[in-house]
Design an enzyme around this catalytic site. Structure first.
Site, short mmCIF file in Angstrom:
data_model
loop_
_atom_site.label_atom_id
_atom_site.label_comp_id
_atom_site.label_asym_id
_atom_site.label_seq_id
_atom_site.Cartn_x
_atom_site.Cartn_y
_atom_site.Cartn_z
N HIS A 74 0.84 -1.20 0.00
CA HIS A 74 0.00 0.00 0.00
C HIS A 74 0.88 1.25 0.00
O HIS A 74 1.76 1.38 0.83
CB HIS A 74 -0.92 0.01 1.23
CG HIS A 74 -2.11 -0.90 1.09
ND1 HIS A 74 -3.22 -0.80 1.90
CD2 HIS A 74 -2.36 -1.91 0.21
CE1 HIS A 74 -4.10 -1.73 1.53
NE2 HIS A 74 -3.60 -2.40 0.52
N TYR A 203 -8.98 5.50 7.61
CA TYR A 203 -9.09 5.87 9.03
C TYR A 203 -10.12 6.99 9.10
O TYR A 203 -9.90 8.09 8.57
CB TYR A 203 -7.74 6.39 9.56
CG TYR A 203 -6.69 5.31 9.74
CD1 TYR A 203 -5.95 4.82 8.65
CD2 TYR A 203 -6.42 4.79 11.00
CE1 TYR A 203 -4.99 3.85 8.83
CE2 TYR A 203 -5.45 3.81 11.19
CZ TYR A 203 -4.74 3.34 10.10
OH TYR A 203 -3.79 2.36 10.28
N PRO A 294 -3.68 0.38 18.73
CA PRO A 294 -3.46 -0.10 17.37
C PRO A 294 -3.60 0.95 16.27
O PRO A 294 -3.31 0.68 15.11
CB PRO A 294 -4.50 -1.21 17.21
CG PRO A 294 -5.52 -0.98 18.27
CD PRO A 294 -4.85 -0.25 19.38
N LYS A 298 1.52 -0.16 14.98
CA LYS A 298 2.94 -0.25 15.36
C LYS A 298 3.33 -1.48 16.19
O LYS A 298 4.51 -1.84 16.23
CB LYS A 298 3.33 0.99 16.18
CG LYS A 298 3.41 2.25 15.36
CD LYS A 298 4.72 2.31 14.59
CE LYS A 298 4.70 3.27 13.44
NZ LYS A 298 4.55 2.71 12.12
N TYR A 385 4.38 6.45 10.02
CA TYR A 385 3.56 5.28 9.70
C TYR A 385 4.38 4.21 8.99
O TYR A 385 4.25 3.02 9.27
CB TYR A 385 2.37 5.70 8.83
CG TYR A 385 1.25 4.67 8.77
CD1 TYR A 385 0.12 4.80 9.57
CD2 TYR A 385 1.32 3.57 7.92
CE1 TYR A 385 -0.91 3.86 9.53
CE2 TYR A 385 0.32 2.63 7.86
CZ TYR A 385 -0.80 2.77 8.67
OH TYR A 385 -1.80 1.84 8.62
#
Ligand code: RFL
Ligand code: PHB
Length: 413
Positions: A74, A203, A294, A298, A385
Site C-alpha cells: 500500500h 481511518y 493499534p 505499530k 507510519y
C-alpha cells in the site's frame, strides 16, 4: 529433565519466533516455549500492517517467500473526516510503502520455518517459570504437553511472552519504571468474507466514533469500530455492526460491501512502556515490554524491531562482548517512545472521547485538515507510519563485531 541451551525464549508470538530464527542464522541455539497450541497461535487475529523496514528485515532473514507473493503493498492511507476522504501518499512523500500481511500469516511462516530448520519449539506448555536472572546461568522451567517437567539452563532468557506474560513480573519490584494510559474506548474488530470496498486503509473520524477499514486479501476485509471500553459483544449482532460501519464511513457515491462475519472481538486500547527492557540476563521484547494503541499499526513492528536489536546483542554477549547488550534497552526504547507518541497522536486525533465537547471536536478537525493540506504535516505522518527510524536495529551493528571464545550449544546433561 535437565537440559541446556544458549537462549531460552518464552512466547511464540512474532517476537519470540523471529528471535529464535535470527539467532539460528547466527549459529545460536535456543529453546522456545509457548503456553498455547500451534493452532491457536496461527489463528489469533491481530495486526495487519508491516512497515517498510519490517518487510526488509523479513526479506534479509529469508522469510519473505509468501509475504512477497501474498502481501499487499500500500502506497498510502485515507483519512476521512467532516465529509471528506483524503489520501496521504506515502510513496510520494517518503519514497516508502507499507505491506498489508496478516500477523497470522507472519506467525505461520515463522513456525513453519523454525520447524523445518529443526528448531526446538514446544507448544501447549504449562507452569512456565524463570529464575536466576541476576546470574550468568538463568533457568527456564516448564511442563510439556505430555506432563514432563523441564529445567533448561540458559546463558540468557528472552521474555517475549506478551503483556500478560510471566517474565516482566519476574523482575524484582523497584527495578522497573512503567508508564501507562488506558483510553476510554475499545475497538470492536471483525474479519469479513467480502472484497474490500477500498484500495487502501481508511481511518475515519466521526462524531459517533472512529472506524477503520483495513484489508486482508482481495476477498477478505478487516474492519474496526470504536466502542465503549465495557461494551458487551453480545450487544453487537452483525447487522448492527454493518449499519454502524456504513454510517461512519458514509460518503456520497461510495458503498460499503457487506459479507459473512468470520471473526468478531473487542480489544481494550492502552499505552504502556516499562524500562529498562533488561534485568541481568533477562531481556524483554515486544508486548512484554510495551503496548501501543493499534491506531498507528505499530505493535507488531515494534516487536520485530526489538528482536532485530536483540539478536546481535545476544550474539555479542554470548561471545564475551557486552556492548550491544548494554545498549539494548536504550536503543529499543528510543523507537518505542517514538511509536508510543505517534500511536497516541493518531488515537487522540481520530477517536471521540466520551463527554468530548465541541471545542475538542473542532481541534481534532483542525488537526486533520492540517495533516491532509500541509505537505510537511502529511510527510511527518507518512514517515512515522512507514517506520521511523527506517531500519529496525540497523544502526546498532558495529562494523566488526568483536568475537570472544564464549560457550556454544552444549549437549543435554
Ligand atoms: P504476542 O503476540 O502477544 O505473543 C506473546 C506469546 O507469549 C505467549 N505466552 C507464554 N508462553 C509461555 N509461557 C507463558 N507464561 C506465556 N505467557 C504468554 C502467548 O500465548 C503469546 O503467544 O506478543 P509479541 O510477540 O510481542 O507480538 C506483539 C504483537 O502481537 C502485537 O503488538 C500486535 O498484534 C499489535 N497490533 C498491531 N501491530 C502492528 O504492528 N500493526 C497492526 O496493524 C496492529 N493491529 C494489533 C492490531 C493488536 C490488536 N489486538 C488484538 C491487541 C490490531 C489489534 C486488534
Ligand atoms: C489491521 O489490519 O488489523 C490493522 C490495520 C491498521 C491498524 C490497525 C489494525 O492501524
Amino acid at each position: 529433565m535437565r537440559t541446556r541451551t544458549q537462549v531460552g525464549i518464552v512466547g511464540a508470538g512474532p517476537a519470540g519466533l523471529l528471535l529464535s530464527h535470527l539467532l539460528a542464522l547466527r549459529g545460536i541455539d535456543s529453546v522456545l516455549i509457548e503456553i498455547r497450541s500451534r493452532e491457536y497461535c496461527e489463528a489469533r487475529q491481530r495486526a495487519g500492517v508491516l512497515e517498510h523496514g519490517t518487510v526488509g528485515l523479513l526479506r534479509e532473514a529469508d522469510l519473505a517467500d509468501r509475504l512477497d507473493r501474498l502481501g499487499l503493498e500500500h502506497g498510502g492511507i485515507y483519512l476521512q473526516f467532516d465529509g471528506e476522504r483524503r489520501h496521504i501518499d506515502f510513496r510520494e512523500l517518503t519514497g516508502r510503502t507499507v505491506t498489508v500481511y496478516a500477523q497470522t500469516e507472519v506467525v505461520k511462516d515463522l513456525i513453519a520455518r523454525r520447524l523445518a530448520d529443526g528448531g526446538a519449539l514446544e507448544f501447549s506448555v504449562t507452569d512456565t517459570e524463570v529464575s536466576g536472572l541476576d546470574t550468568d546461568q538463568p533457568v527456564l522451567r516448564y511442563t510439556d504437553a505430555a506432563g514432563t517437567r523441564h529445567e533448561v539452563a540458559c546463558d540468557a532468557i528472552a521474555g517475549c511472552d506478551g503483556y500478560h506474560g510471566i517474565c516482566r513480573p519476574a523482575i524484582p519490584s523497584g527495578v522497573l519504571t512503567t508508564w501507562e494510559r488506558d483510553y476510554p474506548y475499545a475497538w470492536l474488530g471483525i474479519l469479513a468474507d467480502v472484497a474490500p470496498s477500498t484500495d487502501e486503509l481508511i481511518y475515519a473520524h466521526h462524531r459517533s466514533g472512529f472506524a477503520l477499514h483495513s484489508v486482508r486479501s482481495p476477498a477478505v476485509s478487516r474492519l474496526y469500530l470504536q466502542v465503549r471500553p465495557d461494551e458487551d459483544i453480545a450487544a453487537w449482532p452483525d447487522e448492527r455492526i454493518w449499519a454502524e460501519l456504513a454510517h461512519r464511513f458514509a460518503l456520497p457515491d461510495w458503498t460499503l460491501d457487506q459479507g459473512l462475519v468470520a471473526d468478531k472481538s473487542i480489544t481494550p486500547i492502552r499505552s504502556f512502556v516499562s524500562s529498562p527492557m533488561r534485568y541481568g540476563r533477562l531481556f524483554l521484547a515486544g508486548d512484554a515490554a510495551h503496548i501501543v494503541p493499534p491506531t498507528g499499526a505499530k505493535g507488531l513492528n515494534l516487536a520485530m524491531a526489538d528482536v532485530a536489536v536483540l539478536a546481535p546483542a545476544l550474539d555479542g554477549l554470548l561471545h564475551g562482548d557486552e556492548r550491544l547488550a548494554a545498549a539494548y534497552s536504550a536503543t529499543c526504547l528510543e523507537r518505542v517512545w517514538r511509536a508510543t507518541h505517534f500511536s497516541w497522536w493518531m488515537t487522540t486525533m481520530l477517536h471521540r472521547a466520551p463527554g468530548a465537547d465541541e471545542m475538542e471536536t473542532q481541534l481534532q478537525l483542525s488537526q486533520l485538515r492540517y495533516v491532509v493540506r500541509s505537505r510537511v504535516a502529511a510527510a511527518s505522518l507518512a514517515e512515522n507510519y512507514t517506520g521511523y527510524p527506517e531500519r529496525p536495529g540497523g544502526r546498532l551493528e558495529p562494523a566488526e563485531p568483536a568475537r570472544g571464545a564464549g560457550p556454544h550449544a552444549q549437549p543435554a546433561t
